[in-house]
Design a protein around this motif. Structure first.
Motif, PDB file in Angstrom:
ATOM      1  N   LYS A 124      -1.492  -8.478   3.682  1.00 57.30           N
ATOM      2  CA  LYS A 124      -1.794  -7.456   4.691  1.00 57.30           C
ATOM      3  C   LYS A 124      -2.609  -7.997   5.859  1.00 57.30           C
ATOM      4  CE  LYS A 124      -2.369  -4.145   1.022  1.00 57.30           C
ATOM      5  NZ  LYS A 124      -3.249  -3.102   0.475  1.00 57.30           N
ATOM      6  N   THR A 183       5.388 -11.819   4.655  1.00 59.10           N
ATOM      7  CA  THR A 183       5.999 -11.437   3.392  1.00 59.10           C
ATOM      8  C   THR A 183       6.674 -12.654   2.781  1.00 59.10           C
ATOM      9  OG1 THR A 183       8.077 -10.781   4.410  1.00 59.10           O
ATOM     10  CG2 THR A 183       6.424  -9.051   4.084  1.00 59.10           C
ATOM     11  N   ALA A 219       5.377   3.019  -4.786  1.00 53.08           N
ATOM     12  CA  ALA A 219       4.071   3.668  -4.748  1.00 53.08           C
ATOM     13  C   ALA A 219       3.753   4.418  -6.041  1.00 53.08           C
ATOM     14  CB  ALA A 219       4.001   4.633  -3.577  1.00 53.08           C
ATOM     15  N   ALA A 276       1.539   1.272  -8.228  1.00 52.53           N
ATOM     16  CA  ALA A 276       1.382   0.180  -7.271  1.00 52.53           C
ATOM     17  C   ALA A 276       0.150  -0.668  -7.555  1.00 52.53           C
ATOM     18  CB  ALA A 276       1.276   0.752  -5.858  1.00 52.53           C
ATOM     19  N   ASP A 327      -3.201  -2.000  -6.494  1.00 52.73           N
ATOM     20  CA  ASP A 327      -4.242  -1.506  -5.605  1.00 52.73           C
ATOM     21  C   ASP A 327      -5.160  -2.672  -5.258  1.00 52.73           C
ATOM     22  OD1 ASP A 327      -5.909   0.136  -4.156  1.00 52.73           O
ATOM     23  OD2 ASP A 327      -7.002   0.865  -5.912  1.00 52.73           O
ATOM     24  N   HIS A 328      -4.835  -3.357  -4.175  1.00 55.57           N
ATOM     25  CA  HIS A 328      -5.597  -4.543  -3.767  1.00 55.57           C
ATOM     26  C   HIS A 328      -5.819  -4.484  -2.262  1.00 55.57           C
ATOM     27  CE1 HIS A 328      -6.575  -8.787  -3.094  1.00 55.57           C
ATOM     28  NE2 HIS A 328      -6.976  -8.753  -4.356  1.00 55.57           N
ATOM     29  N   TYR A 381      -3.343  -7.671  -0.726  1.00 59.54           N
ATOM     30  CA  TYR A 381      -1.945  -7.904  -1.084  1.00 59.54           C
ATOM     31  C   TYR A 381      -1.234  -6.640  -1.544  1.00 59.54           C
ATOM     32  CZ  TYR A 381      -3.398 -12.774  -1.115  1.00 59.54           C
ATOM     33  OH  TYR A 381      -3.889 -13.990  -0.754  1.00 59.54           O
ATOM     34  N   ASP A 382       0.045  -6.573  -1.232  1.00 66.31           N
ATOM     35  CA  ASP A 382       0.970  -5.605  -1.813  1.00 66.31           C
ATOM     36  C   ASP A 382       2.050  -6.416  -2.519  1.00 66.31           C
ATOM     37  OD1 ASP A 382      -0.093  -3.160  -1.123  1.00 66.31           O
ATOM     38  OD2 ASP A 382       1.107  -2.937   0.691  1.00 66.31           O
ATOM     39  N   TRP A 384       5.775  -5.676  -4.730  1.00 64.95           N
ATOM     40  CA  TRP A 384       6.713  -4.685  -5.246  1.00 64.95           C
ATOM     41  C   TRP A 384       7.986  -5.352  -5.722  1.00 64.95           C
ATOM     42  CZ3 TRP A 384       5.263  -4.935  -0.132  1.00 64.95           C
ATOM     43  CH2 TRP A 384       6.246  -5.131   0.827  1.00 64.95           C
TER      44      TRP A 384
END
Length: 118
Positions: free
Chosen positions: A34, A39, A99, A102, A104-105, A108-109, A111
């Motif tokens: 983020k 990505t 979502a 997910a 929770d950071h 970073y995301d 998926w």
């Protein structure tokens, strides 16, 4: 009223058929930083661990609905951050609803995208 009761009775009597899931050999995850906006798509085999900066991501298993490999993938992941003993995420991620469960950071995301066919 009679129609409603008939429909209700049919719903109660008919067996519910659970959709079967097929375990794939692995899958693909997407990681978003983020802060930088970068990505990265990562290919995993079941049981494989990969490191992305300070995260260690393990894909235990990837599944998809039988008869629909391009359908909804879901992957069981364990994500450790900065070599901590407790994971920041451990559970199933669903490709069509990231979502729902997910990571929770703050930085970073992660998926699930899809399961592998081979």
């Amino acid at each position: 009223m009679k129609t409603f009761l008939t429909a209700l009775l049919i719903c109660l009597v008919m067996p519910v058929c659970a959709q079967q899931a097929i375990t794939a050999s692995g899958g693909t995850l997407r990681v978003l930083d983020k802060i930088t906006g970068r990505t990265q798509d990562l290919e995993f085999g079941n049981g494989q661990t990969q490191t992305v900066e300070l995260m260690a991501i393990t894909m235990t298993e990837c599944r998809y609905p039988s008869g629909n490999q391009s359908g909804d993938a879901y992957a069981f992941l364990t994500i450790l951050y900065n070599n901590a003993a407790d994971p920041v995420f451990r559970g199933w991620m669903i490709a069509s609803a990231p979502a729902l469960n997910a990571l929770d950071h703050p930085r970073y995301d992660v998926w699930a995208l899809r399961c592998s066919s081979e």
